[in-house]
Design a protein around this motif. Structure first.
Motif, short mmCIF file in Angstrom:
data_model
loop_
_atom_site.label_atom_id
_atom_site.label_comp_id
_atom_site.label_asym_id
_atom_site.label_seq_id
_atom_site.Cartn_x
_atom_site.Cartn_y
_atom_site.Cartn_z
N ARG A 115 0.81 -1.22 0.00
CA ARG A 115 0.00 0.00 0.00
C ARG A 115 0.85 1.27 0.00
NH1 ARG A 115 -0.35 2.22 5.29
NH2 ARG A 115 -0.08 0.65 6.89
N LEU A 116 2.15 1.13 0.23
CA LEU A 116 3.06 2.28 0.22
C LEU A 116 3.69 2.51 -1.14
CD1 LEU A 116 4.85 1.72 3.65
CD2 LEU A 116 2.91 3.22 3.15
N VAL A 117 3.41 1.60 -2.08
CA VAL A 117 3.97 1.73 -3.42
C VAL A 117 2.93 2.36 -4.34
CG1 VAL A 117 4.91 0.46 -5.40
CG2 VAL A 117 5.50 -0.25 -3.07
N ASN A 118 3.31 3.44 -4.98
CA ASN A 118 2.43 4.15 -5.91
C ASN A 118 2.23 3.27 -7.14
OD1 ASN A 118 1.72 5.85 -8.23
ND2 ASN A 118 2.03 7.58 -6.83
N MET A 132 8.06 3.40 -3.98
CA MET A 132 7.59 3.39 -2.60
C MET A 132 7.68 4.80 -2.04
SD MET A 132 8.96 0.97 0.46
CE MET A 132 8.44 1.24 2.14
N ASP A 133 6.78 5.13 -1.11
CA ASP A 133 6.80 6.41 -0.43
C ASP A 133 8.21 6.66 0.13
OD1 ASP A 133 5.21 8.65 1.12
OD2 ASP A 133 6.49 7.64 2.61
N ASN A 134 8.78 7.82 -0.22
CA ASN A 134 10.17 8.11 0.16
C ASN A 134 10.40 8.17 1.66
OD1 ASN A 134 11.70 8.09 -2.16
ND2 ASN A 134 11.20 10.20 -2.69
N ASN A 135 9.46 8.74 2.42
CA ASN A 135 9.65 8.81 3.87
C ASN A 135 9.69 7.42 4.49
OD1 ASN A 135 9.70 11.62 3.89
ND2 ASN A 135 7.50 11.78 4.22
N GLU A 136 8.79 6.54 4.05
CA GLU A 136 8.75 5.18 4.57
C GLU A 136 10.00 4.40 4.13
OE1 GLU A 136 6.55 3.94 6.76
OE2 GLU A 136 5.55 5.89 6.79
N LYS A 137 10.43 4.60 2.91
CA LYS A 137 11.65 3.95 2.41
C LYS A 137 12.85 4.38 3.24
CE LYS A 137 14.59 3.63 -1.70
NZ LYS A 137 14.74 3.98 -3.11
N GLN A 138 12.96 5.68 3.51
CA GLN A 138 14.10 6.19 4.27
C GLN A 138 14.08 5.66 5.70
OE1 GLN A 138 16.65 7.90 2.68
NE2 GLN A 138 17.61 7.20 4.57
N ASP A 196 13.37 -4.32 -4.39
CA ASP A 196 13.72 -3.02 -4.97
C ASP A 196 12.64 -1.97 -4.74
OD1 ASP A 196 15.40 -1.25 -6.28
OD2 ASP A 196 14.75 -1.85 -8.28
N TRP A 197 12.17 -1.93 -3.47
CA TRP A 197 11.25 -0.88 -3.03
C TRP A 197 9.96 -0.84 -3.85
CZ3 TRP A 197 13.00 0.01 1.57
CH2 TRP A 197 14.37 -0.14 1.80
N GLY A 198 9.56 -2.01 -4.38
CA GLY A 198 8.30 -2.11 -5.12
C GLY A 198 8.47 -2.20 -6.62
N LYS A 199 9.69 -2.03 -7.09
CA LYS A 199 9.91 -2.08 -8.54
C LYS A 199 9.99 -3.52 -9.07
CE LYS A 199 12.15 2.38 -8.94
NZ LYS A 199 13.01 2.93 -7.92
#
Length: 149
Positions: free
Chosen positions: A16-19, A25-31, A55-58
């Motif tokens: 749900r955090l991946v656009n 992925m949402d940058n704040n959550e990724k960081q 890969d952060w949703g990719k």
């Protein structure tokens, strides 16, 4: 440093955090996750994290692949750490259940003033759970530092 912990499984909300349009992925959550991965790795711990692995949703794995991989990684970890999600993350809650059933030490990172499922709030009655309540990242980092020393 607590020598009993060598391998960490770090879990939290993901899909749900991946656009869906950008695949990012949402940058704040990724960081937030990257900072925690770095925190553990600087202490010589190995960290398994699906977000980074995929890969952060990719590059999402198939449901069969990620289910089997996560179960195996949780089975072999020394410490399970998770942001359960509010609203609840279904996948993370399944992983928390596995960690509990596998008798893993669990740290749940709970943001202050958020609502969490009753089974998350009461999990310490049946599992080895440490609750870390926080307002900001620095709050849980300092508590993790204490826990690991």
């Amino acid at each position: 440093m607590n020598e009993q912990f060598r391998k960490i499984f770090l879990a939290g909300p993901f899909k749900r955090l991946v656009n869906s349009e950008t695949g990012a992925m949402d940058n704040n959550e990724k960081q937030k996750l990257l900072n925690l991965i770095d925190f553990f790795e600087r202490r010589g711990l190995s960290v398994h994290n699906a977000h980074k692995r995929e890969d952060w949703g990719k590059n999402f794995m198939s449901p069969e692949e990620c289910t089997e991989t996560d179960y195996k990684e949780i089975s072999s970890c020394d410490l399970f750490v998770a942001f359960p999600g509010s609203p609840a993350s279904p996948g993370t809650h399944i992983e928390i259940g596995w960690a509990s059933a596998l008798k893993k030490p669990i740290i749940l990172l709970l943001e202050q003033d958020k609502d969490y499922a009753f089974l998350i709030q009461g999990l310490e009655k049946v599992a080895n759970v440490t609750y870390v309540r926080f307002n900001q990242e620095k709050d849980y980092v300092s508590k993790l530092e204490e826990y690991l020393s």
